[in-house]
Design an enzyme around this catalytic site. Structure first.
Site: not given
Ligand code: TYD
Length: 140
Positions: A53-54
């Site tokens: 999630g990045h």
């Protein structure tokens, strides 16, 4: 496709041995498009959990499923690609600028990550909307 401009699976060397097989990677190898500055790994990931999630501004990464399996979902701002990692002799190269999530972790799976940078939060984009803005700016 020019090598290492996009995410790709890389075959690592394998030394077959009746005592158990062996795989290695070292700086300077043709299969490694950066110099390793840091190694980290995730383990004990509960079933159904998602990691990642990045994206990174600069950091380049190689992911290896040292054990078990998991999926890596990559988004370049336009399309998603999913890679399944389930062999300790295959690595996924991720250039900077790709949003990634990891999911479908099998029990006992270990994700090893080789990176081109020391850990610094400044290299992370952790907000998806910010990532979208950055990827649109890069296209302009
Ligand atoms: P995080 O980047 O959120 O994990 P994920 O890969 O699932 O997105 O990292 C979790 C925590 O660990 C966060 O507080 C930052 C810290 N961390 C370090 O201190 N050093 C590291 O090399 C890494 C990868 C993370």
């Amino acid at each position: 496709m020019e090598k290492f401009t996009e995410p790709c699976m890389v075959d690592l060397p394998r030394i077959y041995d009746p005592r158990g097989n062996l795989t290695f990677i070292q700086n300077g190898d043709a299969v490694l498009p950066f110099t390793i500055e840091r190694v980290y790994w995730t383990y004990d990931v509960p079933a159904g959990e998602e990691r990642g999630g990045h994206s990174h501004h600069e950091g380049r990464e190689m992911l290896v499923a040292l054990g078990g399996s998991f999926c890596v979902n990559l988004f370049d701002g336009q399309r998603w690609q999913t890679f399944t990692l389930n062999r300790p002799y295959k690595a996924l190269y991720i250039p900077p600028g790709y949003w990634r999530t990891l999911d479908n972790f099998s029990s006992g799976s270990v994700c090893m990550v080789l990176t081109s940078t020391h850990y610094t939060e400044d290299d992370y984009v952790r907000d998806f909307d910010e990532f979208l803005k950055l990827s649109r700016r890069d296209e302009a």
